[in-house]
Design an enzyme around this catalytic site. Sequence first.
Site, mmCIF file in Angstrom:
data_model
loop_
_atom_site.group_PDB
_atom_site.id
_atom_site.type_symbol
_atom_site.label_atom_id
_atom_site.label_comp_id
_atom_site.label_asym_id
_atom_site.label_seq_id
_atom_site.Cartn_x
_atom_site.Cartn_y
_atom_site.Cartn_z
ATOM 1 N N ARG A 60 0.789 -1.126 -0.111
ATOM 2 C CA ARG A 60 -0.004 0.102 -0.007
ATOM 3 C C ARG A 60 1.087 1.300 -0.032
ATOM 4 O O ARG A 60 0.533 2.310 -0.769
ATOM 5 C CB ARG A 60 -0.955 0.109 1.102
ATOM 6 C CG ARG A 60 -1.967 1.111 1.241
ATOM 7 C CD ARG A 60 -2.902 1.027 2.368
ATOM 8 N NE ARG A 60 -2.319 1.138 3.597
ATOM 9 C CZ ARG A 60 -3.226 0.856 4.745
ATOM 10 N NH1 ARG A 60 -4.479 0.475 4.582
ATOM 11 N NH2 ARG A 60 -2.460 0.571 5.755
ATOM 12 N N ARG A 109 6.712 27.825 0.020
ATOM 13 C CA ARG A 109 5.266 27.595 -0.021
ATOM 14 C C ARG A 109 4.711 27.913 -1.358
ATOM 15 O O ARG A 109 4.868 29.173 -1.697
ATOM 16 C CB ARG A 109 4.397 28.273 1.070
ATOM 17 C CG ARG A 109 2.867 27.731 1.229
ATOM 18 C CD ARG A 109 2.372 28.264 2.466
ATOM 19 N NE ARG A 109 1.064 27.732 2.680
ATOM 20 C CZ ARG A 109 -0.063 28.169 1.682
ATOM 21 N NH1 ARG A 109 0.043 29.112 0.706
ATOM 22 N NH2 ARG A 109 -1.297 27.694 1.889
ATOM 23 N N LYS A 164 -10.173 26.928 7.695
ATOM 24 C CA LYS A 164 -9.107 27.003 6.752
ATOM 25 C C LYS A 164 -7.867 25.884 7.184
ATOM 26 O O LYS A 164 -6.778 26.596 7.862
ATOM 27 C CB LYS A 164 -8.591 28.468 6.830
ATOM 28 C CG LYS A 164 -7.594 28.785 5.653
ATOM 29 C CD LYS A 164 -7.549 30.549 5.496
ATOM 30 C CE LYS A 164 -6.477 31.173 4.726
ATOM 31 N NZ LYS A 164 -6.746 30.630 3.636
HETATM 32 N N1 PMP Z 1 -11.274 29.283 -1.159
HETATM 33 C C1 PMP Z 1 -10.111 28.279 -0.744
HETATM 34 C C2 PMP Z 1 -10.239 27.241 -0.969
HETATM 35 C C3 PMP Z 1 -9.014 29.114 -0.556
HETATM 36 O O1 PMP Z 1 -7.886 28.286 -0.161
HETATM 37 C C4 PMP Z 1 -8.767 30.699 -0.243
HETATM 38 C C5 PMP Z 1 -7.539 31.417 -0.188
HETATM 39 N N2 PMP Z 1 -6.629 30.732 0.883
HETATM 40 C C6 PMP Z 1 -9.998 31.386 -0.550
HETATM 41 C C7 PMP Z 1 -11.061 30.613 -1.087
HETATM 42 C C8 PMP Z 1 -10.303 32.778 -0.615
HETATM 43 O O2 PMP Z 1 -10.102 33.075 0.814
HETATM 44 P P1 PMP Z 1 -9.345 34.635 1.238
HETATM 45 O O3 PMP Z 1 -9.911 35.643 0.264
HETATM 46 O O4 PMP Z 1 -9.753 34.660 2.713
HETATM 47 O O5 PMP Z 1 -8.060 34.591 1.013
#
Ligand code: PMP
Length: 284
Positions: free
Chosen positions: A52, A100, A147
Site C-alpha cells: 500500500r 510554500r 482553513k
Molecule cells: N477558497 C479557498 C479554498 C482558499 O484556499 C482561499 C484562500 N486561501 C479562498 C477561498 C479565499 O479566501 P481569502 O479571500 O480569505 O484569501
Amino acid sequence: MTRTVYLNGQWLPETEAKVSVFDRGFMFADAIYEVTAVIGGKLIDYAGHAGRLKRSLASLNIAAPVSDEDMLALHREILARNGMTDGLIYLQISRGAQDRDFLFTNDLIPTFVMFTQSRPVLGNPKWGKGISVITMLEGRWEQRQIKTVQLLYSSLAKMEAQKQGADDAFFVENGFITEASSSNAHIVTKAGTLVTRDLSNALLHGITRGSVLDLARRAGLTVEERGFTPAEAKDAAEVFITSATNFVMPVTRIDGQPVGDGKPGPVSQTLLQAYIEDRLASAI
Ligand code: PMP
C-alpha cells in the site's frame, strides 16, 4: 526513554530529529504514511503495508526514498535500535520541502521519517467487552469552511490545471461550482447580477469574497448568493475569483472556452480597483 528515530538516512535521538517548516507534509498534508504492528519482534502483515505504501507513493507521484529491500531492513533495524518487541512502527514520507506554493516541482527530495511506539499489542482488554460507537455524517474533506492545511487535493488540482495549460481549477460538486482550488469563484450574468455561492461548509468563507460583495452592493450591483453551474459560468458575461493575494482576478477561459469576449470585463475591473482603493484606505 529517548527513542532512536529514522530521518532521511540518519538515526537520531528523537529530540534531535527536525523537519523543515517548509516541508509539504506540514504545509499541504502532501505526505503518506503506514503503521505496522510488531509482536515478539516480528512485523505483522508487512507485505500488505509495504504494498500500500508503494501504491500511495505512486498515486502522488512521490519517488520511493529507498528500495523494497532497504525498506524491510529499516523496519528491522529500528526495532533493534530501540530494543522494541511489541508495539508499532509509524512511517511517513512527504514530498519534501520547498518554499510554500500549491504548485510543486518534481526535483524535491522526499522527507522520510520512521519511529516506534512501544506498547502491548496482544491481550487488548477491550477485546473482551468490545467498544461503543456513535454514527455521524461522512464528513472527510467536507469541512471546507475551516482553513486547514489539508491542501493536498487543491495542490494536485493546480498541478492538473497546469498540465492542461490552465492556471487554476473550479471544483464542481453535484453539478454546482463550489469554489476554485484556493480562491472563491463568482460570475456576473448577462443581466449584470453578481452571483456567488452561498456560504456553507462546501467552501472557504473568503475574507476577500466578503469585502468584494460589500463593495459590489455599495456600487449598486445586485448580488445573489446561490450555487451556479459550470454551464452558467461559461455563459456568463464575466467570471472572476477572489483571494487575499489575487484580490479580484478575471477568469477569461473555462475548459478552453472564452468567457464573454475572452477579455477581463468591466465589473471585475471596477471591483478590483474599488477593492484596492478601499482596502488601502483601511489598511493598518
Ligand atoms: N477558497 C479557498 C479554498 C482558499 O484556499 C482561499 C484562500 N486561501 C479562498 C477561498 C479565499 O479566501 P481569502 O479571500 O480569505 O484569501
